[in-house]
Design a protein around this motif. Sequence first.
Motif, PDB file in Angstrom:
ATOM      1  N   GLY A 171      -1.838  -0.297   8.919  1.00  0.00           N
ATOM      2  CA  GLY A 171      -1.414   0.419   7.787  1.00  0.00           C
ATOM      3  C   GLY A 171      -2.330   0.561   6.904  1.00  0.00           C
ATOM      4  N   VAL A 172      -3.480  -0.136   6.783  1.00  0.00           N
ATOM      5  CA  VAL A 172      -4.241  -0.274   5.550  1.00  0.00           C
ATOM      6  C   VAL A 172      -4.782   1.260   5.205  1.00  0.00           C
ATOM      7  CG1 VAL A 172      -6.482  -1.103   4.905  1.00  0.00           C
ATOM      8  CG2 VAL A 172      -4.924  -2.813   5.902  1.00  0.00           C
ATOM      9  N   TRP A 226       1.930  -8.850  -2.178  1.00  0.00           N
ATOM     10  CA  TRP A 226       2.176 -10.289  -1.591  1.00  0.00           C
ATOM     11  C   TRP A 226       2.608 -10.218  -0.059  1.00  0.00           C
ATOM     12  CZ3 TRP A 226       6.208 -12.245   1.404  1.00  0.00           C
ATOM     13  CH2 TRP A 226       7.291 -11.494   1.331  1.00  0.00           C
ATOM     14  N   GLY A 235       0.677  -2.825  12.463  1.00  0.00           N
ATOM     15  CA  GLY A 235      -0.570  -3.558  12.258  1.00  0.00           C
ATOM     16  C   GLY A 235      -1.846  -2.445  11.939  1.00  0.00           C
ATOM     17  N   PHE A 258       0.649  -1.404  -0.025  1.00  0.00           N
ATOM     18  CA  PHE A 258      -0.091  -0.022   0.156  1.00  0.00           C
ATOM     19  C   PHE A 258       0.699   1.222  -0.164  1.00  0.00           C
ATOM     20  CE2 PHE A 258      -3.658  -2.553   2.005  1.00  0.00           C
ATOM     21  CZ  PHE A 258      -4.284  -2.665   0.733  1.00  0.00           C
ATOM     22  N   SER A 259       1.886   1.193   0.689  1.00  0.00           N
ATOM     23  CA  SER A 259       2.729   2.404   0.819  1.00  0.00           C
ATOM     24  C   SER A 259       3.192   2.906  -0.562  1.00  0.00           C
ATOM     25  CB  SER A 259       4.001   2.486   1.899  1.00  0.00           C
ATOM     26  OG  SER A 259       3.698   2.158   3.074  1.00  0.00           O
ATOM     27  N   VAL A 267      15.472  -4.325  -4.979  1.00  0.00           N
ATOM     28  CA  VAL A 267      16.532  -3.300  -4.932  1.00  0.00           C
ATOM     29  C   VAL A 267      17.337  -3.789  -4.103  1.00  0.00           C
ATOM     30  CG1 VAL A 267      17.158  -0.865  -4.623  1.00  0.00           C
ATOM     31  CG2 VAL A 267      15.032  -1.411  -5.822  1.00  0.00           C
ATOM     32  N   GLU A 271       9.134  -3.532  -7.419  1.00  0.00           N
ATOM     33  CA  GLU A 271       8.633  -4.503  -6.128  1.00  0.00           C
ATOM     34  C   GLU A 271       9.645  -5.647  -6.286  1.00  0.00           C
ATOM     35  OE1 GLU A 271       6.722  -4.924  -3.514  1.00  0.00           O
ATOM     36  OE2 GLU A 271       7.630  -7.070  -3.946  1.00  0.00           O
ATOM     37  N   GLY A 272       9.942  -6.275  -5.069  1.00  0.00           N
ATOM     38  CA  GLY A 272      10.908  -7.269  -5.158  1.00  0.00           C
ATOM     39  C   GLY A 272      10.044  -8.507  -5.645  1.00  0.00           C
ATOM     40  N   PHE A 303      -9.026  -4.010   7.884  1.00  0.00           N
ATOM     41  CA  PHE A 303      -9.754  -2.988   8.689  1.00  0.00           C
ATOM     42  C   PHE A 303      -8.798  -1.866   8.098  1.00  0.00           C
ATOM     43  CE2 PHE A 303     -11.850  -4.916  12.549  1.00  0.00           C
ATOM     44  CZ  PHE A 303     -11.536  -6.159  12.002  1.00  0.00           C
ATOM     45  N   ASN A 355      -3.624  -8.905   5.257  1.00  0.00           N
ATOM     46  CA  ASN A 355      -4.193  -8.441   6.727  1.00  0.00           C
ATOM     47  C   ASN A 355      -5.552  -8.761   6.662  1.00  0.00           C
ATOM     48  OD1 ASN A 355      -5.615  -6.104   5.548  1.00  0.00           O
ATOM     49  ND2 ASN A 355      -3.607  -5.532   4.695  1.00  0.00           N
ATOM     50  N   GLY A 356      -6.188  -8.026   7.891  1.00  0.00           N
ATOM     51  CA  GLY A 356      -7.536  -7.936   8.427  1.00  0.00           C
ATOM     52  C   GLY A 356      -8.554  -7.212   7.222  1.00  0.00           C
ATOM     53  N   THR A 373       0.507  -6.068   2.989  1.00  0.00           N
ATOM     54  CA  THR A 373      -0.728  -5.788   2.225  1.00  0.00           C
ATOM     55  C   THR A 373      -1.936  -6.412   1.648  1.00  0.00           C
ATOM     56  OG1 THR A 373       0.396  -3.387   1.639  1.00  0.00           O
ATOM     57  CG2 THR A 373      -1.025  -4.263  -0.108  1.00  0.00           C
TER      58      THR A 373
HETATM   59  C1  LIG Z   1      -1.816 -10.685   9.552  1.00  0.00           C
HETATM   60  C2  LIG Z   1      -1.932  -9.226   9.298  1.00  0.00           C
HETATM   61  C3  LIG Z   1      -3.025  -8.500   9.739  1.00  0.00           C
HETATM   62  C4  LIG Z   1      -3.136  -7.140   9.581  1.00  0.00           C
HETATM   63  N1  LIG Z   1      -4.387  -6.476   9.804  1.00  0.00           N
HETATM   64  C5  LIG Z   1      -4.378  -5.218   9.561  1.00  0.00           C
HETATM   65  C6  LIG Z   1      -5.658  -4.732   9.696  1.00  0.00           C
HETATM   66  O1  LIG Z   1      -6.720  -5.310   9.582  1.00  0.00           O
HETATM   67  N2  LIG Z   1      -5.789  -3.274   9.358  1.00  0.00           N
HETATM   68  C7  LIG Z   1      -4.614  -2.498   9.312  1.00  0.00           C
HETATM   69  O2  LIG Z   1      -4.889  -1.210   9.362  1.00  0.00           O
HETATM   70  N3  LIG Z   1      -3.537  -2.994   9.158  1.00  0.00           N
HETATM   71  C8  LIG Z   1      -3.368  -4.450   9.203  1.00  0.00           C
HETATM   72  N4  LIG Z   1      -2.176  -4.932   9.367  1.00  0.00           N
HETATM   73  C9  LIG Z   1      -1.159  -4.145   8.809  1.00  0.00           C
HETATM   74  C10 LIG Z   1      -0.966  -3.801   7.453  1.00  0.00           C
HETATM   75  O3  LIG Z   1      -0.980  -4.715   6.724  1.00  0.00           O
HETATM   76  C11 LIG Z   1       0.475  -2.930   7.037  1.00  0.00           C
HETATM   77  O4  LIG Z   1       0.495  -1.976   8.004  1.00  0.00           O
HETATM   78  C12 LIG Z   1       0.246  -2.387   5.651  1.00  0.00           C
HETATM   79  O5  LIG Z   1       0.081  -3.388   4.647  1.00  0.00           O
HETATM   80  C13 LIG Z   1       1.707  -1.889   5.376  1.00  0.00           C
HETATM   81  O6  LIG Z   1       2.145  -1.621   3.920  1.00  0.00           O
HETATM   82  P1  LIG Z   1       3.208  -1.499   3.393  1.00  0.00           P
HETATM   83  O7  LIG Z   1       3.334  -1.175   1.920  1.00  0.00           O
HETATM   84  O8  LIG Z   1       3.939  -0.355   4.235  1.00  0.00           O
HETATM   85  O9  LIG Z   1       4.095  -2.539   3.539  1.00  0.00           O
HETATM   86  P2  LIG Z   1       4.275  -3.922   2.944  1.00  0.00           P
HETATM   87  O10 LIG Z   1       2.955  -4.441   2.801  1.00  0.00           O
HETATM   88  O11 LIG Z   1       4.965  -5.063   3.708  1.00  0.00           O
HETATM   89  O12 LIG Z   1       5.142  -4.095   1.469  1.00  0.00           O
HETATM   90  C14 LIG Z   1       6.314  -3.555   1.475  1.00  0.00           C
HETATM   91  C15 LIG Z   1       6.739  -4.108   0.167  1.00  0.00           C
HETATM   92  O13 LIG Z   1       8.018  -3.710  -0.229  1.00  0.00           O
HETATM   93  C16 LIG Z   1       8.613  -4.685  -0.992  1.00  0.00           C
HETATM   94  N5  LIG Z   1      10.103  -4.422  -0.698  1.00  0.00           N
HETATM   95  C17 LIG Z   1      10.988  -4.325   0.173  1.00  0.00           C
HETATM   96  N6  LIG Z   1      11.949  -4.097   0.223  1.00  0.00           N
HETATM   97  C18 LIG Z   1      12.519  -4.053  -0.992  1.00  0.00           C
HETATM   98  C19 LIG Z   1      13.386  -3.786  -1.976  1.00  0.00           C
HETATM   99  N7  LIG Z   1      14.657  -3.656  -1.363  1.00  0.00           N
HETATM  100  N8  LIG Z   1      12.971  -3.921  -3.217  1.00  0.00           N
HETATM  101  C20 LIG Z   1      12.118  -3.925  -3.778  1.00  0.00           C
HETATM  102  N9  LIG Z   1      10.764  -4.143  -3.001  1.00  0.00           N
HETATM  103  C21 LIG Z   1      11.051  -4.060  -1.960  1.00  0.00           C
HETATM  104  C22 LIG Z   1       8.229  -5.966  -0.502  1.00  0.00           C
HETATM  105  O14 LIG Z   1       8.423  -7.072  -1.009  1.00  0.00           O
HETATM  106  C23 LIG Z   1       6.718  -5.602   0.001  1.00  0.00           C
HETATM  107  O15 LIG Z   1       5.971  -6.001  -1.218  1.00  0.00           O
HETATM  108  C24 LIG Z   1      -1.990  -6.560   9.503  1.00  0.00           C
HETATM  109  C25 LIG Z   1      -0.710  -6.958   9.060  1.00  0.00           C
HETATM  110  C26 LIG Z   1      -0.629  -8.554   9.262  1.00  0.00           C
HETATM  111  C27 LIG Z   1       0.619  -9.051   8.717  1.00  0.00           C
END
Ligand SMILES: Cc1cc2nc3c(=O)[nH]c(=O)nc-3n(C[C@H](O)[C@H](O)[C@H](O)COP(=O)(O)OP(=O)(O)OC[C@H]3O[C@@H](n4cnc5c(N)ncnc54)[C@H](O)[C@@H]3O)c2cc1C
Length: 464
Positions: free
Chosen positions: A386-387, A72, A384, A44-45, A216, A66-67, A81, A78-79, A75
């Motif tokens: 970040g959605v 995968w 937990g 999502f970020s 990366v 994306e690695g 929410f 998760n739940g 993001t």
């Molecule tokens: C089981 C579970 C339940 C959850 N339930 C909730 C919920 O209900 N509500 C809520 O708000 N949050 C929930 N969360 C948290 C939420 O899913 C995360 O906060 C949010 O998805 C974070 O998104 P992100 O993009 O920062 O990280 P990520 O989804 O981890 O994405 C990071 C991405 O960066 C890529 N990456 C990393 N390093 C590199 C690199 N060097 N080169 C290329 N790509 C790279 C990775 O492959 C990955 O795809 C839950 C998490 C889990 C695990």
Amino acid sequence: MDPLKALADAERKPYWLDSPAKPEPRPRLTGDTTADLAVVGGGFSGLWTALMAKERDPSLDVVLLEGRRIGWAATGRNGGFAMATLTHGIANGLERWPEEVRTLEHLGLRNLDEIGETVERYGIDCGYERTGELHVATEPWQLEEMHRNAETAREMGVRFDVMDAAQVRVEVDSPTYVGGMWERDGCAMLDPAALAWGLRRACLEKGVRIHERTPVRHMRETPTGMELLTRDGTVRARAVALGTGVFPPLLRRLKHFVVPVYDYALVTEPLSAEQLASIGWRNRQGVGDSANRFHYYRLTADDRILWGGYDAVYYNGGRMRQEYEQRDATFTTLAEHFFTTFPQLSGLRFTHRWGGVIDTCSRFSAFYGRSHGGRVAYAVGYTGMGVGATRFGANVMLDLLAGRQTERTRLRMVREKPIPFPPEPVRSAGIQLTRWSIARADLNQGRRNLWLRTLDRMGLGFDS
Ligand SMILES: Cc1cc2nc3c(=O)[nH]c(=O)nc-3n(C[C@H](O)[C@H](O)[C@H](O)COP(=O)(O)OP(=O)(O)OC[C@H]3O[C@@H](n4cnc5c(N)ncnc54)[C@H](O)[C@@H]3O)c2cc1C
């Protein structure tokens, strides 16, 4: 109901990612290229950052690396929410940033409104439902805390409705409930993988170049900008946004602030009309119980129940391994708790079980920053939640890269960093002691022991 029997046929993969809607991967990066903005991470970020960069300036040349596959990681597993809170709940916000918590609450609600508008604008079919969250109490001390939280929220102009046992059981019927609180506006339910794939499509339509399976390996500064090195190619970009979550950071300094915590979830088969009627749940809210070790649960579009949480597992040394995504002891505990909560559903089976990693930081809400003279921005540590909040974090990263002072970048919450975790092995020992203390507090009317009270005073914590 025997939990092992209920789990016997459950597939060992995340429910949301197990979908025919999963798109074909975009090609790997091969060769050298340039961009105005390079985004690292396809969760999502990264997706929000790339999309909103194009929305702010359609002429910007944006590439996203994306690695593995889009969505995968956390993001897509998760739940679902999508919470308005940017501070891991109003109480944590009030504790840390009392003078700006009102602003933070309103920015969070606006962010959630704008997620809904984006879903609508791009026609993203992700089951977005602004149902709110029903916080349920299973012990009287939790209900007392709810009354206090509702009072605080009211002072901020946010509506939380506290309910007695009978009222909450009209919403969702469990014999374990002693009361509850409905946070009506502060949460939307959605299918997170479908949202990620929808954002991916919107990015592509706007001209973002996406490369999957392109980790990366290294980031370095050049006289004109930044260079990202991958196995088969490089990107030279004026600016870089890091949305890399819990994974080994390209900026070394970040590794002191984030620890990987595994969280686990189950999904049931679809409920029949009679089974659904036996628990009510007509308003389809997300539900969270209120102990320190909490469960979260919700209905899917086809009336399955997703049931997760409780165990937040830290593997000593901060290890992350694919095999940790499966933990049978936790699945059994979750299944037992499910049938204690809903004895009416005895006989129901689970179809999916999985785990995922949470990027936990000591203040429980994301932190933000810049490096390399403002050419690189990052937002990590969502702990937990970040959605919804990743979209706010993406906006912060874009503000920081633009060098703009905005209502977001002026916030103390955005300018400050969390307290770093101590180095290993003290880190592992401290986290395991904290997990043990949290479990004890739940058995002891929520009373926090000396260790937890000391951490509270230091502004340090551990959560999922
Ligand atoms: C089981 C579970 C339940 C959850 N339930 C909730 C919920 O209900 N509500 C809520 O708000 N949050 C929930 N969360 C948290 C939420 O899913 C995360 O906060 C949010 O998805 C974070 O998104 P992100 O993009 O920062 O990280 P990520 O989804 O981890 O994405 C990071 C991405 O960066 C890529 N990456 C990393 N390093 C590199 C690199 N060097 N080169 C290329 N790509 C790279 C990775 O492959 C990955 O795809 C839950 C998490 C889990 C695990």
